[in-house]
Design a protein around this motif. Structure first.
Motif, short mmCIF file in Angstrom:
data_model
loop_
_atom_site.label_atom_id
_atom_site.label_comp_id
_atom_site.label_asym_id
_atom_site.label_seq_id
_atom_site.Cartn_x
_atom_site.Cartn_y
_atom_site.Cartn_z
N LYS A 100 50.93 34.58 28.22
CA LYS A 100 50.91 33.15 28.53
C LYS A 100 50.94 32.31 27.25
O LYS A 100 51.12 31.11 27.31
CB LYS A 100 49.64 32.79 29.32
N SER A 160 45.29 36.25 28.46
CA SER A 160 46.45 37.10 28.64
C SER A 160 47.54 36.68 27.65
O SER A 160 47.96 35.52 27.64
CB SER A 160 46.94 36.92 30.09
N THR A 211 44.20 39.75 34.70
CA THR A 211 43.83 40.36 35.99
C THR A 211 42.70 41.37 35.78
O THR A 211 41.72 41.38 36.54
CB THR A 211 45.06 41.06 36.61
N ASP A 271 38.27 31.99 34.10
CA ASP A 271 39.62 32.53 33.93
C ASP A 271 40.39 31.51 33.07
O ASP A 271 40.72 30.43 33.54
CB ASP A 271 40.25 32.69 35.32
N GLN A 286 45.57 30.41 31.72
CA GLN A 286 46.55 29.34 31.50
C GLN A 286 46.21 28.45 30.31
O GLN A 286 47.09 27.76 29.80
CB GLN A 286 46.67 28.47 32.76
C1 LIG Z 1 45.25 31.53 36.21
C2 LIG Z 1 45.73 32.94 36.08
N1 LIG Z 1 44.84 33.94 36.12
C3 LIG Z 1 45.21 35.21 35.99
C4 LIG Z 1 46.53 35.55 35.82
C5 LIG Z 1 46.89 37.00 35.70
O1 LIG Z 1 47.31 37.29 34.40
P1 LIG Z 1 47.99 38.69 34.06
O2 LIG Z 1 49.25 38.76 34.82
O3 LIG Z 1 48.21 38.67 32.62
O4 LIG Z 1 47.05 39.75 34.46
C6 LIG Z 1 47.50 34.56 35.79
C7 LIG Z 1 48.93 34.89 35.68
O5 LIG Z 1 49.78 34.26 36.31
C8 LIG Z 1 47.09 33.20 35.92
O6 LIG Z 1 47.96 32.20 35.88
#
Ligand SMILES: Cc1ncc(COP(=O)(O)O)c(C=O)c1O
Length: 380
Positions: free
Chosen positions: A202, A199, A71, A176, A179
């Motif tokens: 994940k 992240s 995020t 991004d 995933q």
């Molecule tokens: C595609 C995608 N982008 C961003 C995020 C956000 O990740 P984080 O919660 O680690 O900030 C997620 C989390 O579900 C995600 O699936």
């Protein structure tokens, strides 16, 4: 039996990751900015983690910045590229994660840049020609923000193709990869991505730890001001336990990438074929031929039981995700399902697997699903 089929939401910490984090908790407490030995030890730990991630991505260590998750990196790429690199237009898609779409809403509301959304087809694929046309006809400095793998339906964008289009049109590309990080190889020497975010939770690492890649030529200025950590780009004392855990999880993901892929893909194929052959009127969202290898987004026919499906799965010990957002007690179709034209009367469940899952678990889920959906074929 309890079955965890929600690995796209988050993954459990691997034992090796826990051990590494416990080792760091026990042996390190220094502030990496301190010049004394405790600080230097903590700093070494952080820089070792940076090397691990940079080398896995074929990037330089100067291009990796630790964050609290995807995020943060995604917000930064969009907002700071307008402020620091003169981006006037952002091109994205309606199926991005909310940390992108809500940031884009903010950008529009505050007139920071123009935002355009590409069309997506019923599998969630963008139209690459449309992207090329918009970029080639626009004289504006543009940023393209498109995810690699969709978190709800698993559809994979062809990021090499997007990078080719953005390079040709002198546009920036933000991806991004929340995933797909740890599941696929990224060679950022050849793949012309300018910003990328990952992240740890994940890929079997800790929550609250992530990283952002910023290509050297397009360095961004900080969004968080303070002690000038992360070479001035991201202030705040480093989350050394999270960073060490993320580094261990990333290293394992790189080492075991092919094995995990093969195992989970075959488990998914087995699950998919049993769903298809044993449950009536089941449909699959996304593009099963071009999809994250661990995600099945299954759409069940409407019935009197379907509104209770998530609750019944939970009672049966099965953790999965609804393909819908629940607000004020009312379930709404998700923005992703709405964008691909999914029938809101049907019930979508996202099952996301990992290498820690087994065939026995799939068998159990199928058995339970048969009690929750109507009009099943008789099976012997
Ligand atoms: C595609 C995608 N982008 C961003 C995020 C956000 O990740 P984080 O919660 O680690 O900030 C997620 C989390 O579900 C995600 O699936």
């Amino acid at each position: 039996m309890t079955v965890y089929f929600d690995n796209a939401s988050t993954t459990p910490l691997l034992e090796e990751v826990k051990e590494e984090m416990i080792r760091v908790v026990k042996n390190y407490f220094g502030n990496p900015s301190s010049i004394h030995r405790f600080g230097r030890e903590a700093k070494t730990l952080v820089e070792e983690a940076r090397k691990t991630i940079a080398s896995g991505l074929n990037a330089s260590t100067g291009e990796i910045f630790f964050t609290c998750g995807a995020t943060e990196g995604n917000n930064m790429a969009l907002l700071a590229s307008i402020r620091d690199l003169g981006v006037q237009q952002i091109i994205s898609s309606p199926t991005e994660h909310h940390c992108i779409t809500h940031t884009l809403d903010y950008i529009v509301e505050n007139n920071l840049a123009e935002v355009r959304f590409l069309k997506v087809d019923k599998s969630g694929h963008i139209d690459y020609d449309e992207l090329n046309t918009i970029l080639s006809e626009s004289g504006k400095k543009s940023l393209v923000s498109l995810m690699h793998a969709n978190n709800e339906i698993g559809t994979l964008h062809d990021i090499e193709r997007i990078a080719g289009i953005t390079s040709q049109n002198n546009a920036l590309f933000h991806c991004d990869t929340a995933q797909s990080m740890g599941k696929y190889h990224f060679d950022l020497d050849t793949l012309k991505v300018d910003f990328l975010s990952g992240s740890a939770h994940k890929f079997f690492g800790p929550k609250g730890a992530g990283f952002m890649y910023i290509r050297n030529e397009n360095m961004l200025k900080p969004m968080l001001f303070g002690g000038s950590q992360e070479r001035g780009v991201r202030s705040g004392t480093e989350n050394i336990y999270g960073i060490a855990g993320m580094s261990k999880a990333y290293q394992l993901a790189m080492e075991e990438m092919d094995q995990r892929h093969e195992y989970v893909q075959s488990l998914k194929n087995y699950f998919h074929s049993r769903l298809e052959s044993e449950l009536d009127d089941i449909q699959f969202n996304g593009d099963p031929g071009n999809q994250l290898y661990n995600v099945i987004s299954a759409s069940f026919p409407a019935s009197e039981k379907s509104p209770l499906m998530m609750m019944n799965l939970d009672i049966a010990g099965i953790s999965a995700s609804a393909g819908s957002a629940c607000s004020s007690g009312v379930e709404n179709d998700s923005h992703v399902l709405a964008a691909i034209g999914h029938d809101p009367q049907r019930k979508t469940v996202r099952f996301s697997l990992s290498h820690l899952n087994t065939r026995d678990e799939v068998d159990y889920v199928i058995k339970k699903l048969k009690t929750m959906t109507p009009a099943l074929h008789e099976t012997s």
